[in-house]
Scaffold this motif. Structure first.
Motif, PDB file in Angstrom:
ATOM      1  N   ASP A  80      -4.919  11.709  -3.603  1.00 17.61           N
ATOM      2  CA  ASP A  80      -3.594  12.189  -3.999  1.00 17.61           C
ATOM      3  C   ASP A  80      -2.649  11.047  -4.339  1.00 17.61           C
ATOM      4  O   ASP A  80      -1.457  11.263  -4.566  1.00 17.61           O
ATOM      5  N   GLY A  81      -3.172   9.817  -4.388  1.00 20.10           N
ATOM      6  CA  GLY A  81      -2.345   8.662  -4.723  1.00 20.10           C
ATOM      7  C   GLY A  81      -1.703   8.008  -3.517  1.00 20.10           C
ATOM      8  O   GLY A  81      -1.051   6.966  -3.648  1.00 20.10           O
ATOM      9  N   THR A  82      -1.860   8.602  -2.347  1.00 19.20           N
ATOM     10  CA  THR A  82      -1.328   8.041  -1.106  1.00 19.20           C
ATOM     11  C   THR A  82      -2.480   7.718  -0.177  1.00 19.20           C
ATOM     12  O   THR A  82      -3.337   8.566   0.075  1.00 19.20           O
ATOM     13  N   SER A  83      -2.509   6.506   0.335  1.00 19.67           N
ATOM     14  CA  SER A  83      -3.634   6.080   1.176  1.00 19.67           C
ATOM     15  C   SER A  83      -3.451   6.502   2.628  1.00 19.67           C
ATOM     16  O   SER A  83      -2.330   6.599   3.139  1.00 19.67           O
ATOM     17  N   GLU A  84      -4.572   6.744   3.277  1.00 13.79           N
ATOM     18  CA  GLU A  84      -4.642   6.850   4.720  1.00 13.79           C
ATOM     19  C   GLU A  84      -5.185   5.512   5.242  1.00 13.79           C
ATOM     20  O   GLU A  84      -5.617   4.675   4.465  1.00 13.79           O
TER      21      GLU A  84
ATOM     22  N   THR B 131      -3.181  -6.601  14.516  1.00 13.41           N
ATOM     23  CA  THR B 131      -2.048  -5.681  14.512  1.00 13.41           C
ATOM     24  C   THR B 131      -1.545  -5.506  13.085  1.00 13.41           C
ATOM     25  O   THR B 131      -1.476  -6.478  12.325  1.00 13.41           O
ATOM     26  N   ALA B 132      -1.210  -4.280  12.727  1.00 14.91           N
ATOM     27  CA  ALA B 132      -0.611  -4.001  11.422  1.00 14.91           C
ATOM     28  C   ALA B 132       0.847  -3.628  11.629  1.00 14.91           C
ATOM     29  O   ALA B 132       1.160  -2.695  12.384  1.00 14.91           O
ATOM     30  N   HIS B 133       1.742  -4.356  10.967  1.00  9.66           N
ATOM     31  CA  HIS B 133       3.171  -4.046  10.977  1.00  9.66           C
ATOM     32  C   HIS B 133       3.491  -3.428   9.616  1.00  9.66           C
ATOM     33  O   HIS B 133       3.313  -4.078   8.584  1.00  9.66           O
ATOM     34  N   ILE B 134       3.975  -2.188   9.618  1.00  8.58           N
ATOM     35  CA  ILE B 134       4.110  -1.416   8.383  1.00  8.58           C
ATOM     36  C   ILE B 134       5.578  -1.078   8.158  1.00  8.58           C
ATOM     37  O   ILE B 134       6.259  -0.559   9.053  1.00  8.58           O
ATOM     38  N   PHE B 135       6.062  -1.344   6.927  1.00  2.00           N
ATOM     39  CA  PHE B 135       7.478  -1.168   6.609  1.00  2.00           C
ATOM     40  C   PHE B 135       7.640  -0.378   5.320  1.00  2.00           C
ATOM     41  O   PHE B 135       6.780  -0.411   4.436  1.00  2.00           O
ATOM     42  N   THR B 136       8.783   0.322   5.212  1.00  3.04           N
ATOM     43  CA  THR B 136       9.115   1.049   3.999  1.00  3.04           C
ATOM     44  C   THR B 136      10.537   0.712   3.568  1.00  3.04           C
ATOM     45  O   THR B 136      11.359   0.299   4.400  1.00  3.04           O
TER      46      THR B 136
ATOM     47  N   VAL C  53       0.846  -1.193   0.000  1.00  2.00           N
ATOM     48  CA  VAL C  53       0.000   0.000   0.000  1.00  2.00           C
ATOM     49  C   VAL C  53       0.876   1.236   0.000  1.00  2.00           C
ATOM     50  O   VAL C  53       1.835   1.320   0.778  1.00  2.00           O
ATOM     51  N   GLN C  54       0.555   2.194  -0.848  1.00  2.13           N
ATOM     52  CA  GLN C  54       1.299   3.452  -0.879  1.00  2.13           C
ATOM     53  C   GLN C  54       0.829   4.331   0.280  1.00  2.13           C
ATOM     54  O   GLN C  54      -0.222   4.952   0.229  1.00  2.13           O
ATOM     55  N   LEU C  55       1.628   4.373   1.357  1.00  2.00           N
ATOM     56  CA  LEU C  55       1.285   5.176   2.528  1.00  2.00           C
ATOM     57  C   LEU C  55       2.150   6.414   2.658  1.00  2.00           C
ATOM     58  O   LEU C  55       1.782   7.350   3.373  1.00  2.00           O
ATOM     59  N   ARG C  56       3.309   6.415   2.002  1.00  2.00           N
ATOM     60  CA  ARG C  56       4.178   7.593   1.918  1.00  2.00           C
ATOM     61  C   ARG C  56       4.171   8.084   0.473  1.00  2.00           C
ATOM     62  O   ARG C  56       4.089   7.273  -0.449  1.00  2.00           O
ATOM     63  N   PRO C  57       4.269   9.380   0.248  1.00  2.00           N
ATOM     64  CA  PRO C  57       4.292   9.867  -1.132  1.00  2.00           C
ATOM     65  C   PRO C  57       5.591   9.505  -1.824  1.00  2.00           C
ATOM     66  O   PRO C  57       6.672   9.560  -1.235  1.00  2.00           O
ATOM     67  N   GLY C  58       5.491   9.100  -3.091  1.00  2.00           N
ATOM     68  CA  GLY C  58       6.673   8.732  -3.853  1.00  2.00           C
ATOM     69  C   GLY C  58       7.261   7.423  -3.379  1.00  2.00           C
ATOM     70  O   GLY C  58       6.795   6.806  -2.423  1.00  2.00           O
TER      71      GLY C  58
END
Length: 279
Positions: free
Chosen positions: A134-138, A102-107, A78-83
């Motif tokens: 804007d193409g980035t999800s919340e 629980t959600a574990h989120i990585f970039t 999922v695109q959570l950060r822009p770019g």
């Protein structure tokens, strides 16, 4: 097992605003790669001596970057950060009742794999929604902060909040999308008004008072909610007295929500081990 749509049923029902997002709720195929990295998800069957378990391994060639093990696991990009690349969101379910999503989120946008959020999603879970297109999800989050407050779990209200990227981290962004909890509050208010006519006993009113007030607080409209309730509850002295007695407790239950459900931890294994404590 599809964790998100089922566990979000209550949150979605309370928020008509996210109805268009239901089309996004279908779980995509589990990815096997995240950029140049490999994702491997395996599930073990239940035996006489053990519960079923799932294990996710993220690796770079023969090197394991981290593993996630729990009762069940869901994986999506999922695109959570822009770019940059989409973020890796690993949902874990411990198998417990009324808790434990629980959600574990990585970039990878920082140049290496970094954890940018571990979200305690409680019982209701979360759903990625691009609210501002804007193409980035919340992340639409269903909060169970008022579960068991002064009523059964089955009748406990669900609260809606939004978590999003602020340029450096995931934070509470509910006030930026105040219409999300406000529309959930409107549904609760309508239900409260209907119950006051058809099921006026106090036990039937308490959860809906809480759901309306709680969602309005999250929307930044608590003062407006108090004015509305002053009029609505005038016809029910027991309900008015209950709200007066519990106003402080309801406010207190929502302090720090949903920020307090977030933390960041880089680890080789998830869920992050908790050290033994000596008492």
């Amino acid at each position: 097992m599809n964790l998100r749509p089922g566990c979000l049923a209550l949150a979605l029902a309370l928020s008509p605003v996210v109805a268009p997002a239901l089309a996004q709720a279908a779980t995509p195929p589990t990815p096997t790669a995240w950029g140049a990295l490999t994702l491997k998800l395996t599930r073990a069957s239940m035996t006489d001596n053990s519960m079923p378990t799932a294990k996710l391994t993220l690796s770079n060639g023969s090197r394991t970057i981290f593993t996630v093990t729990d009762f069940d696991i869901g994986v999506r990009l999922v695109q959570l950060r822009p770019g940059g690349m989409p973020e890796l969101v690993v949902s874990t379910f411990s198998g417990g009742a009324h808790c434990c999503l629980t959600a574990h989120i990585f970039t990878q946008d920082t140049g290496s794999v970094q954890n940018i959020g571990i979200l305690d999603a409680g019982n209701y879970g979360f759903l990625p929604v691009d609210f501002n297109k804007d193409g980035t999800s919340e992340l639409l989050v269903g909060l169970d902060s008022l579960a068991y407050y002064d009523y059964s779990y089955a009748d406990s209200p669900g609260l809606n909040a939004v978590i999003g990227w602020d340029g450096i981290r995931l934070v509470d962004r509910t006030r930026a999308y105040a219409y999300v909890p406000a529309q959930a509050a409107a549904r609760e208010l309508k239900d409260l008004q209907d119950r006051m006519v058809n099921y006026p006993e106090l036990e039937n009113l308490k959860p809906r008072i809480s759901g309306y007030y709680g969602n309005m607080i999250l929307a930044g409209k608590g003062a407006e909610a108090e004015r509305v309730l002053a009029t609505a509850l005038a016809k029910s002295p027991p309900a008015k007295a209950w709200f007066t007695a519990n106003r402080t407790g309801l406010i207190s239950a929502l302090y720090g929500e949903p920020d307090r459900r977030l933390k960041i931890v880089n680890s080789l294994v998830y869920p992050v081990p908790v050290p033994d404590q000596e008492f």
